[in-house]
Design an enzyme around this catalytic site. Sequence first.
Site, PDB file in Angstrom:
ATOM      1  N   LYS A 148       0.829  -1.208   0.000  1.00 16.71           N
ATOM      2  CA  LYS A 148       0.000   0.000   0.000  1.00 16.71           C
ATOM      3  C   LYS A 148       0.869   1.266   0.000  1.00 16.71           C
ATOM      4  CE  LYS A 148      -2.939   0.588   3.601  1.00 16.71           C
ATOM      5  NZ  LYS A 148      -2.893   1.941   4.171  1.00 16.71           N
ATOM      6  N   SER A 149       1.910   1.287   0.829  1.00 18.51           N
ATOM      7  CA  SER A 149       2.755   2.495   0.910  1.00 18.51           C
ATOM      8  C   SER A 149       3.436   2.774  -0.433  1.00 18.51           C
ATOM      9  CB  SER A 149       3.836   2.323   1.979  1.00 18.51           C
ATOM     10  OG  SER A 149       3.251   2.323   3.250  1.00 18.51           O
ATOM     11  N   SER A 163       7.564   9.496  11.959  1.00 23.18           N
ATOM     12  CA  SER A 163       6.468   9.322  11.006  1.00 23.18           C
ATOM     13  C   SER A 163       6.965   9.447   9.572  1.00 23.18           C
ATOM     14  CB  SER A 163       5.385  10.376  11.267  1.00 23.18           C
ATOM     15  OG  SER A 163       4.517  10.453  10.165  1.00 23.18           O
ATOM     16  N   ASP A 172       2.292  -0.919  12.132  1.00 22.51           N
ATOM     17  CA  ASP A 172       1.046  -1.419  11.530  1.00 22.51           C
ATOM     18  C   ASP A 172       0.797  -2.887  11.862  1.00 22.51           C
ATOM     19  OD1 ASP A 172       0.646   1.053  10.429  1.00 22.51           O
ATOM     20  OD2 ASP A 172       1.309   0.505   8.415  1.00 22.51           O
ATOM     21  N   LYS A 192      -4.074   6.027  15.122  1.00 24.77           N
ATOM     22  CA  LYS A 192      -4.192   5.322  13.834  1.00 24.77           C
ATOM     23  C   LYS A 192      -5.677   5.303  13.429  1.00 24.77           C
ATOM     24  CE  LYS A 192       0.113   4.514  13.028  1.00 24.77           C
ATOM     25  NZ  LYS A 192       0.761   5.177  11.907  1.00 24.77           N
TER      26      LYS A 192
HETATM   27  C1  S3P Z   1       2.700   4.971   6.206  1.00 22.56           C
HETATM   28  C2  S3P Z   1       3.362   5.330   7.345  1.00 22.56           C
HETATM   29  C3  S3P Z   1       2.957   4.898   8.694  1.00 22.56           C
HETATM   30  C4  S3P Z   1       1.974   3.747   8.653  1.00 22.56           C
HETATM   31  C5  S3P Z   1       0.914   3.949   7.633  1.00 22.56           C
HETATM   32  C6  S3P Z   1       1.519   4.094   6.247  1.00 22.56           C
HETATM   33  C7  S3P Z   1       3.208   5.462   4.909  1.00 22.56           C
HETATM   34  O1  S3P Z   1       2.339   5.979   9.355  1.00 22.56           O
HETATM   35  O2  S3P Z   1       1.412   3.534   9.933  1.00 22.56           O
HETATM   36  O3  S3P Z   1       0.015   2.854   7.621  1.00 22.56           O
HETATM   37  O4  S3P Z   1       2.832   4.913   3.850  1.00 22.56           O
HETATM   38  O5  S3P Z   1       4.014   6.396   4.913  1.00 22.56           O
HETATM   39  P1  S3P Z   1       3.206   7.103  10.119  1.00 22.56           P
HETATM   40  O6  S3P Z   1       4.192   7.580   9.150  1.00 22.56           O
HETATM   41  O7  S3P Z   1       2.258   8.184  10.510  1.00 22.56           O
HETATM   42  O8  S3P Z   1       3.803   6.423  11.301  1.00 22.56           O
END
Ligand code: S3P
Length: 427
Positions: free
Chosen positions: A21-22, A166, A313, A340
């Site tokens: 997903k990221s 983050s 996550d 979250k």
């Molecule tokens: C993500 C970063 C994380 C993660 C989220 C996806 C991303 O959040 O928990 O599900 O794709 O950059 P944070 O960066 O706020 O910790």
Amino acid sequence: MKQSFNKIQSVNGTLSLPGDKSISHRSVMFASMAKGISIVKNCSNSQDVTSTMNCFSKLGISFSIEQGIIKVNGKGFKGFTPPAENLDCGNSGTTARLITGILSAQNFSSTLIGDESLSKRPMMRVVNPLRLMGAEIVTSANGTLPLTINQSSNLKAINYKLEVASAQVKSALILAALHQDETSRIIETASTRDHTEKMLGCKVEQGKEGKIIYASKENYPVNFEITVPSDISSAAFFIVFALLTKNSSLLIKHVSLNETRTGILTVLKNMGGKISIENEIVENGEKRGNIRVESSDLQNIEIPVELIPNIIDEIPILAIAGIFAGGNFKVSNAKELRVKESDRINSICYNLRLTGLDILEYDDGFEISGKMNNPKVEFESYGDHRIAMAFAVLSMLMDNGGIVNQFESVGVSNPNFVEQLKMICSY
Ligand code: S3P
């Protein structure tokens, strides 16, 4: 929608899961920013990534999807068209936070909205540093969505030490920084997922205070082709499921093995999990490989603090592993879980208490001890996809099965979760 699960006997077979997903969010965003056609293969089919695509459609980007391959017709540097409507980020924090960075640098104003859950999540963590760069952003009184990003002509580079661990904040700043000739320096003291800086080819150095990421116009994306590796965060549910079920052996193919994401494998292996990696390769700068998992007897361990952002996550499903492992399971230094898709500390503790386990809830974590008394439980997902999937796995491990409420929320990251389960479960 309530979804019922029965106890299963074993988990066997092979799974190919949709793209991470990221990496998919970033692929769609960078392809939209680049000029010309980009191709994204094995893109995540999640509602979250659809939210990103919907936002960019409203900014004038066209997408065509054929047999799971997405063609993006990007508009190039500052080529977006002003949106006629609000941009709806749905449930997706990554969409909202990263796009805020991109929109801060455009020559038009835009407004971001989101669903009930996203509208409660903190946005000041991106707004404050973007304001230091010169962005003009108006938030709700609580520092949440809706958020209006006004046209600002004089965005400047930044030298900024991140205050929250983050990847979303880091990425928002990098994306804003891509619009200036001068180089921004973003300093990260706790390691978080590094897809943005990797995909944009940013220079990274280890400094005294932490990792320094340099970003400027030189890193602005050019059109590309990518095959997104499968999502390790989606795979985590199946990995834990196979580890905890007797007579099980599961192969999950082409999973992202980026080191800022594999903390879950490290923790589970240290707990005694039989997990091995096969056919590891590097493609587009990202490691991927097949993950083989066998039934295992697990023992709880102390989870290293520095791994928390890496496994943030995966904590809901790790807690399920912890119930069945020897000793008590404890997470601390994970206050981020409270902001979250749901307050995940509360969501996990509430549901586990229903099973008869002894739960201690802390501000920044929780501890599990005692035994389950295996009632047929109706779990509450709180509309949070990862809570829904974690408690689906627990239901299938309980003698009398279980029910998960608002189960449709799994679509936020993995709409085909139930079909994937059917492929590997024996009753
Ligand atoms: C993500 C970063 C994380 C993660 C989220 C996806 C991303 O959040 O928990 O599900 O794709 O950059 P944070 O960066 O706020 O910790």
